[in-house]
Design a protein around this motif. Structure first.
Motif, PDB file in Angstrom:
ATOM      1  N   THR A 298       6.785  57.844  42.679  1.00 53.38           N
ATOM      2  CA  THR A 298       6.590  56.828  41.657  1.00 53.38           C
ATOM      3  C   THR A 298       7.317  57.236  40.390  1.00 53.38           C
ATOM      4  OG1 THR A 298       4.906  55.512  40.538  1.00 53.38           O
ATOM      5  CG2 THR A 298       4.465  57.857  40.779  1.00 53.38           C
ATOM      6  N   GLN A 299       7.294  56.386  39.400  1.00 51.38           N
ATOM      7  CA  GLN A 299       7.871  56.705  38.100  1.00 51.38           C
ATOM      8  C   GLN A 299       6.760  56.745  37.076  1.00 51.38           C
ATOM      9  OE1 GLN A 299      10.873  53.861  37.122  1.00 51.38           O
ATOM     10  NE2 GLN A 299      12.106  54.313  38.919  1.00 51.38           N
ATOM     11  N   PHE A 300       6.904  57.625  36.101  1.00 47.95           N
ATOM     12  CA  PHE A 300       5.916  57.709  35.033  1.00 47.95           C
ATOM     13  C   PHE A 300       6.194  56.629  33.997  1.00 47.95           C
ATOM     14  CE2 PHE A 300       5.682  61.928  36.847  1.00 47.95           C
ATOM     15  CZ  PHE A 300       4.313  62.109  36.916  1.00 47.95           C
ATOM     16  N   LEU A 301       5.135  56.072  33.482  1.00 50.54           N
ATOM     17  CA  LEU A 301       5.236  55.030  32.467  1.00 50.54           C
ATOM     18  C   LEU A 301       4.319  55.412  31.328  1.00 50.54           C
ATOM     19  CD1 LEU A 301       6.123  52.128  31.611  1.00 50.54           C
ATOM     20  CD2 LEU A 301       4.121  51.303  32.830  1.00 50.54           C
ATOM     21  N   TYR A 302       4.846  55.505  30.136  1.00 50.43           N
ATOM     22  CA  TYR A 302       4.042  55.855  28.980  1.00 50.43           C
ATOM     23  C   TYR A 302       3.569  54.572  28.308  1.00 50.43           C
ATOM     24  CZ  TYR A 302       2.561  57.512  24.453  1.00 50.43           C
ATOM     25  OH  TYR A 302       1.817  57.768  23.335  1.00 50.43           O
ATOM     26  N   LEU A 303       2.282  54.448  28.142  1.00 51.59           N
ATOM     27  CA  LEU A 303       1.701  53.308  27.453  1.00 51.59           C
ATOM     28  C   LEU A 303       1.183  53.759  26.096  1.00 51.59           C
ATOM     29  CD1 LEU A 303      -0.364  51.760  30.376  1.00 51.59           C
ATOM     30  CD2 LEU A 303       1.864  51.040  29.534  1.00 51.59           C
ATOM     31  N   LYS A 304       1.626  53.088  25.063  1.00 51.72           N
ATOM     32  CA  LYS A 304       1.155  53.428  23.730  1.00 51.72           C
ATOM     33  C   LYS A 304      -0.255  52.876  23.529  1.00 51.72           C
ATOM     34  CE  LYS A 304       4.472  51.543  21.426  1.00 51.72           C
ATOM     35  NZ  LYS A 304       5.297  51.086  20.313  1.00 51.72           N
ATOM     36  N   GLU A 305      -0.940  53.481  22.607  1.00 47.28           N
ATOM     37  CA  GLU A 305      -2.285  53.038  22.254  1.00 47.28           C
ATOM     38  C   GLU A 305      -2.224  51.643  21.631  1.00 47.28           C
ATOM     39  OE1 GLU A 305      -5.266  54.529  18.894  1.00 47.28           O
ATOM     40  OE2 GLU A 305      -4.831  56.048  20.420  1.00 47.28           O
ATOM     41  N   ILE A 306      -3.172  50.800  21.989  1.00 46.12           N
ATOM     42  CA  ILE A 306      -3.262  49.464  21.395  1.00 46.12           C
ATOM     43  C   ILE A 306      -3.912  49.618  20.022  1.00 46.12           C
ATOM     44  CG2 ILE A 306      -4.270  47.156  21.610  1.00 46.12           C
ATOM     45  CD1 ILE A 306      -4.346  47.664  24.660  1.00 46.12           C
ATOM     46  N   GLU A 307      -3.322  48.997  19.017  1.00 44.90           N
ATOM     47  CA  GLU A 307      -3.894  49.065  17.669  1.00 44.90           C
ATOM     48  C   GLU A 307      -5.301  48.494  17.687  1.00 44.90           C
ATOM     49  OE1 GLU A 307      -1.599  47.602  14.353  1.00 44.90           O
ATOM     50  OE2 GLU A 307       0.235  47.925  15.508  1.00 44.90           O
ATOM     51  N   ARG A 308      -6.200  49.194  17.009  1.00 49.94           N
ATOM     52  CA  ARG A 308      -7.610  48.790  16.998  1.00 49.94           C
ATOM     53  C   ARG A 308      -7.792  47.360  16.504  1.00 49.94           C
ATOM     54  NH1 ARG A 308     -11.429  53.767  16.459  1.00 49.94           N
ATOM     55  NH2 ARG A 308     -12.904  52.246  15.691  1.00 49.94           N
ATOM     56  N   SER A 309      -7.091  46.971  15.467  1.00 48.74           N
ATOM     57  CA  SER A 309      -7.267  45.620  14.918  1.00 48.74           C
ATOM     58  C   SER A 309      -6.849  44.561  15.930  1.00 48.74           C
ATOM     59  CB  SER A 309      -6.496  45.453  13.609  1.00 48.74           C
ATOM     60  OG  SER A 309      -5.108  45.629  13.823  1.00 48.74           O
ATOM     61  N   ILE A 310      -5.766  44.806  16.643  1.00 45.77           N
ATOM     62  CA  ILE A 310      -5.298  43.871  17.673  1.00 45.77           C
ATOM     63  C   ILE A 310      -6.296  43.822  18.820  1.00 45.77           C
ATOM     64  CG2 ILE A 310      -3.510  43.490  19.417  1.00 45.77           C
ATOM     65  CD1 ILE A 310      -1.507  44.647  17.337  1.00 45.77           C
ATOM     66  N   TYR A 311      -6.793  44.989  19.210  1.00 44.10           N
ATOM     67  CA  TYR A 311      -7.758  45.072  20.308  1.00 44.10           C
ATOM     68  C   TYR A 311      -9.054  44.346  19.936  1.00 44.10           C
ATOM     69  CZ  TYR A 311      -8.785  47.433  24.742  1.00 44.10           C
ATOM     70  OH  TYR A 311      -9.021  47.727  26.051  1.00 44.10           O
ATOM     71  N   LYS A 312      -9.535  44.585  18.725  1.00 35.48           N
ATOM     72  CA  LYS A 312     -10.776  43.928  18.291  1.00 35.48           C
ATOM     73  C   LYS A 312     -10.598  42.416  18.229  1.00 35.48           C
ATOM     74  CE  LYS A 312     -11.582  46.134  14.512  1.00 35.48           C
ATOM     75  NZ  LYS A 312     -12.188  46.637  13.290  1.00 35.48           N
ATOM     76  N   ASP A 313      -9.445  41.941  17.750  1.00 34.88           N
ATOM     77  CA  ASP A 313      -9.182  40.494  17.714  1.00 34.88           C
ATOM     78  C   ASP A 313      -9.210  39.903  19.122  1.00 34.88           C
ATOM     79  OD1 ASP A 313      -8.952  40.525  14.954  1.00 34.88           O
ATOM     80  OD2 ASP A 313      -6.744  40.485  14.970  1.00 34.88           O
ATOM     81  N   PHE A 314      -8.620  40.621  20.074  1.00 36.58           N
ATOM     82  CA  PHE A 314      -8.608  40.173  21.464  1.00 36.58           C
ATOM     83  C   PHE A 314     -10.031  40.066  22.020  1.00 36.58           C
ATOM     84  CE2 PHE A 314      -8.741  41.445  25.964  1.00 36.58           C
ATOM     85  CZ  PHE A 314      -8.080  40.367  26.526  1.00 36.58           C
ATOM     86  N   ILE A 315     -10.835  41.097  21.802  1.00 34.27           N
ATOM     87  CA  ILE A 315     -12.219  41.103  22.296  1.00 34.27           C
ATOM     88  C   ILE A 315     -13.010  39.968  21.658  1.00 34.27           C
ATOM     89  CG2 ILE A 315     -14.385  42.409  22.326  1.00 34.27           C
ATOM     90  CD1 ILE A 315     -12.546  44.968  22.393  1.00 34.27           C
ATOM     91  N   ARG A 316     -12.860  39.818  20.357  1.00 35.93           N
ATOM     92  CA  ARG A 316     -13.552  38.750  19.622  1.00 35.93           C
ATOM     93  C   ARG A 316     -13.184  37.381  20.206  1.00 35.93           C
ATOM     94  NH1 ARG A 316     -11.688  40.182  15.030  1.00 35.93           N
ATOM     95  NH2 ARG A 316     -13.224  41.758  14.558  1.00 35.93           N
TER      96      ARG A 316
END
Length: 91
Positions: free
Chosen positions: A13-31
């Motif tokens: 397989t190939q490695f894929l680096y995923l950056k952290e999701i910004e908290r404000s964006i994540y909270k907006d999504f959950i909301r």
């Protein structure tokens, strides 16, 4: 398992680096998800979840799924804490 030549899946397989999701964006999504079902998740509860999970996607989703499945219309920090206790103390 994938980066050690002694393991059967080495280099399969190939490695894929995923950056952290910004908290404000994540909270907006959950909301938004909760609001789409006429539910409210309080800001304090979102902060608590983000701190608890360290904004790690697997844990954040797991906790939010548990809260959403509860059917409660308004998710408070107290309710979030109570719902996370079984997850926190499993052995």
């Amino acid at each position: 398992m994938f980066s050690n030549g002694n393991h059967p899946f080495f280099a399969s397989t190939q490695f894929l680096y995923l950056k952290e999701i910004e908290r404000s964006i994540y909270k907006d999504f959950i909301r938004k998800i909760f609001k789409g079902s006429d539910r409210i998740i309080e800001e304090e509860s979102l902060e608590y979840i983000m701190d608890f999970s360290r904004a790690h996607t697997f844990y954040t989703q797991s906790v939010c799924n548990r809260l959403f499945a509860s059917g409660i219309k308004k998710i408070s920090v107290d309710y979030s804490n109570a719902e996370m206790q079984p997850v926190t103390y499993r052995t």
